[in-house]
Write a protein that holds these residues in place. Structure first.
Motif, mmCIF file in Angstrom:
data_model
loop_
_atom_site.group_PDB
_atom_site.id
_atom_site.type_symbol
_atom_site.label_atom_id
_atom_site.label_comp_id
_atom_site.label_asym_id
_atom_site.label_seq_id
_atom_site.Cartn_x
_atom_site.Cartn_y
_atom_site.Cartn_z
ATOM 1 N N ALA A 40 11.676 6.873 -48.249
ATOM 2 C CA ALA A 40 12.163 6.937 -46.862
ATOM 3 C C ALA A 40 11.035 7.141 -45.860
ATOM 4 C CB ALA A 40 13.203 8.047 -46.722
ATOM 5 N N ALA A 41 10.076 7.975 -46.189
ATOM 6 C CA ALA A 41 8.997 8.258 -45.234
ATOM 7 C C ALA A 41 8.221 6.989 -44.887
ATOM 8 C CB ALA A 41 8.049 9.324 -45.795
ATOM 9 N N GLU A 42 7.890 6.212 -45.908
ATOM 10 C CA GLU A 42 7.137 4.977 -45.654
ATOM 11 C C GLU A 42 7.983 3.967 -44.897
ATOM 12 O OE1 GLU A 42 3.956 2.338 -45.510
ATOM 13 O OE2 GLU A 42 4.079 4.512 -45.811
ATOM 14 N N ALA A 43 9.283 3.916 -45.202
ATOM 15 C CA ALA A 43 10.175 3.014 -44.471
ATOM 16 C C ALA A 43 10.199 3.374 -42.988
ATOM 17 C CB ALA A 43 11.588 3.079 -45.054
ATOM 18 N N VAL A 44 10.279 4.659 -42.687
ATOM 19 C CA VAL A 44 10.288 5.114 -41.289
ATOM 20 C C VAL A 44 8.960 4.787 -40.618
ATOM 21 C CG1 VAL A 44 10.329 7.159 -39.803
ATOM 22 C CG2 VAL A 44 12.036 6.899 -41.626
ATOM 23 N N ASN A 94 18.171 11.818 -48.390
ATOM 24 C CA ASN A 94 16.810 11.401 -48.002
ATOM 25 C C ASN A 94 16.356 11.995 -46.662
ATOM 26 O OD1 ASN A 94 18.228 9.892 -46.107
ATOM 27 N ND2 ASN A 94 17.761 7.904 -47.029
ATOM 28 N N GLU A 95 17.006 13.066 -46.227
ATOM 29 C CA GLU A 95 16.598 13.682 -44.959
ATOM 30 C C GLU A 95 15.145 14.151 -45.014
ATOM 31 O OE1 GLU A 95 20.433 15.681 -42.806
ATOM 32 O OE2 GLU A 95 19.856 16.556 -44.729
ATOM 33 N N GLY A 133 12.428 12.799 -42.373
ATOM 34 C CA GLY A 133 11.718 13.749 -41.526
ATOM 35 C C GLY A 133 10.208 13.633 -41.674
ATOM 36 N N GLU A 134 9.751 13.434 -42.905
ATOM 37 C CA GLU A 134 8.314 13.255 -43.139
ATOM 38 C C GLU A 134 7.813 12.017 -42.402
ATOM 39 O OE1 GLU A 134 5.356 11.829 -46.703
ATOM 40 O OE2 GLU A 134 7.109 13.012 -47.285
ATOM 41 N N GLY A 135 8.606 10.950 -42.470
ATOM 42 C CA GLY A 135 8.221 9.725 -41.772
ATOM 43 C C GLY A 135 8.143 9.925 -40.270
ATOM 44 N N ILE A 136 9.088 10.668 -39.710
ATOM 45 C CA ILE A 136 9.082 10.959 -38.275
ATOM 46 C C ILE A 136 7.834 11.745 -37.899
ATOM 47 C CG2 ILE A 136 10.259 12.280 -36.448
ATOM 48 C CD1 ILE A 136 11.751 9.733 -37.205
ATOM 49 N N ARG A 137 7.493 12.716 -38.720
ATOM 50 C CA ARG A 137 6.355 13.594 -38.397
ATOM 51 C C ARG A 137 5.005 12.921 -38.598
ATOM 52 N NH1 ARG A 137 9.240 16.794 -41.897
ATOM 53 N NH2 ARG A 137 7.471 16.789 -43.353
ATOM 54 N N THR A 138 4.964 11.875 -39.437
ATOM 55 C CA THR A 138 3.660 11.286 -39.790
ATOM 56 C C THR A 138 3.475 9.854 -39.301
ATOM 57 O OG1 THR A 138 4.532 10.538 -41.938
ATOM 58 C CG2 THR A 138 3.516 12.732 -41.862
ATOM 59 N N CYS A 139 4.400 9.358 -38.475
ATOM 60 C CA CYS A 139 4.324 7.948 -38.059
ATOM 61 C C CYS A 139 3.379 7.727 -36.884
ATOM 62 C CB CYS A 139 5.711 7.412 -37.720
ATOM 63 S SG CYS A 139 6.417 8.080 -36.195
ATOM 64 N N GLY A 140 2.884 8.812 -36.304
ATOM 65 C CA GLY A 140 1.927 8.683 -35.208
ATOM 66 C C GLY A 140 2.543 8.578 -33.833
ATOM 67 N N MET A 141 3.866 8.631 -33.759
ATOM 68 C CA MET A 141 4.546 8.563 -32.469
ATOM 69 C C MET A 141 4.910 9.965 -31.996
ATOM 70 S SD MET A 141 4.750 5.396 -31.636
ATOM 71 C CE MET A 141 5.843 5.688 -30.238
ATOM 72 N N GLY A 143 12.517 18.965 -41.261
ATOM 73 C CA GLY A 143 11.288 19.591 -40.784
ATOM 74 C C GLY A 143 11.071 19.386 -39.300
ATOM 75 N N LEU A 144 12.186 19.320 -38.557
ATOM 76 C CA LEU A 144 12.124 19.065 -37.118
ATOM 77 C C LEU A 144 12.647 20.270 -36.337
ATOM 78 C CD1 LEU A 144 13.543 15.406 -37.114
ATOM 79 C CD2 LEU A 144 11.137 16.116 -37.132
ATOM 80 N N ASP A 145 12.186 20.412 -35.110
ATOM 81 C CA ASP A 145 12.635 21.513 -34.256
ATOM 82 C C ASP A 145 14.035 21.262 -33.711
ATOM 83 O OD1 ASP A 145 10.244 22.874 -34.585
ATOM 84 O OD2 ASP A 145 9.309 21.900 -32.849
ATOM 85 N N TYR A 146 14.419 19.998 -33.628
ATOM 86 C CA TYR A 146 15.756 19.652 -33.141
ATOM 87 C C TYR A 146 16.160 18.303 -33.728
ATOM 88 C CZ TYR A 146 13.268 16.497 -29.964
ATOM 89 O OH TYR A 146 12.458 15.507 -29.450
ATOM 90 N N ILE A 147 17.452 18.056 -33.733
ATOM 91 C CA ILE A 147 18.011 16.773 -34.155
ATOM 92 C C ILE A 147 18.567 16.097 -32.907
ATOM 93 C CG2 ILE A 147 19.864 15.670 -35.480
ATOM 94 C CD1 ILE A 147 19.588 18.126 -37.435
#
Length: 287
Positions: free
Chosen positions: A29-33, A52-53, A57-65, A98-102
């Motif tokens: 999932a992280a790589e897909a994100v 796969n949350e 979440g890992e993908g969100i945190r590491t995608c550079g955005m 691993g996010l502060d908010y959803i």
């Protein structure tokens, strides 16, 4: 890349095209994100039931955005029909992501998955309790928007008539040959934004000759036509794939289906039993 947005009743702006992550394994999932974000996707849809949350979440945190430029949706498990389990699930989702908010969280189904279309009990009381948990998390700033999924008119009315905070979205199965126009109109008239999952009917729509012929007319793929169809109905649309080439094609939908052709597509006969809600449990309740 399609980049239009819709605005919810509370003013939250949502990217209309999202990456669905159903059946994408947690370790993929992280790589897909990350790949989707690189292509321009800004909305990502997951669920507690998908398992796969953590990866999303890992993908969100590491995608550079920047986090504020991304929109993350997840779902309260269909079995959580009391306040405590729903609230525990909300907090668990925050921790796994691993996010502060959803950005948005929705009730996955009005009935537990093993009861979908197998019981007349619509779990009105349980859904109000789950909604109360979502409302409290919303008021606490843990979630920016709240809604429901797979809710029928009576399920919507239960929340609408008994809760102070009204549903902002309803995510439903919607594709060519299975378009619940009455429900879509009912929700949209109330200011509830509709979301469409499985826009290509789990791939079955790609085999339909009417869709294929019309896609050829527009110079697009059958999948692109199906995605554009849901977008033109005003719905947030969630094509699922872990394949970057498919992600790119799914986002290349800046064309217009004529009114006449939209009417033709709305009246296409049902492709197969994938349009039946009774088919849900076959997929392990992870729609």
């Amino acid at each position: 890349m399609y980049n239009k947005t819709v605005t919810l009743s509370n003013g939250v702006v949502v990217p209309q095209l999202a990456l669905g992550t159903w059946l994408i394994d947690d370790d993929q999932a992280a790589e897909a994100v990350r790949q989707a974000a690189k292509l321009g996707y800004r909305h990502f849809d997951t669920a507690q039931a998908y398992g796969n949350e953590r990866g999303v979440g890992e993908g969100i945190r590491t995608c550079g955005m920047p986090r504020e430029e991304l929109f993350v949706t997840t779902k309260v498990a269909a079995e959580h029909k009391d306040y405590e389990s729903a609230m525990n699930g909300i907090n668990a989702s925050l921790a796994k992501l691993g996010l502060d908010y959803i950005d948005m969280m929705i009730i996955h189904s009005p009935q537990p998955w093993d009861k979908v279309n197998q019981s007349n009990d619509r779990y009105f009381k349980g859904n109000l309790e789950a909604w109360r948990a979502l409302s409290d998390a919303y008021k606490a700033g843990k979630i920016r928007a709240i809604g429901v999924s797979n809710f029928l008119k009576e399920d919507i009315d239960n929340i609408w008539n008994n809760a102070q905070i009204k549903p902002m979205v309803n995510q439903v199965l919607c594709h060519v040959s299975n378009t619940p126009m009455d429900l879509i109109q009912y929700c949209q008239d109330k200011g509830i934004v509709m979301e469409a999952y499985s826009p290509v009917a789990h791939g079955e729509a790609l085999k339909n000759p009417v869709i294929s012929k019309m896609a050829e007319k527009y110079g697009v793929t059958p999948a692109q036509l199906c995605i554009r169809y849901d977008l033109q109905l005003g719905m947030i649309t969630l094509p699922k794939t872990a394949n970057p080439a498919h992600m790119k094609a799914n986002g290349d939908v800046d064309f217009e289906i004529s009114k006449e052709d939209m009417d033709t597509l709305i009246h296409v006969k049902k492709i197969d039993n994938y349009g039946d809600a009774s088919f849900f449990p076959v997929f392990g309740g992870k729609l």
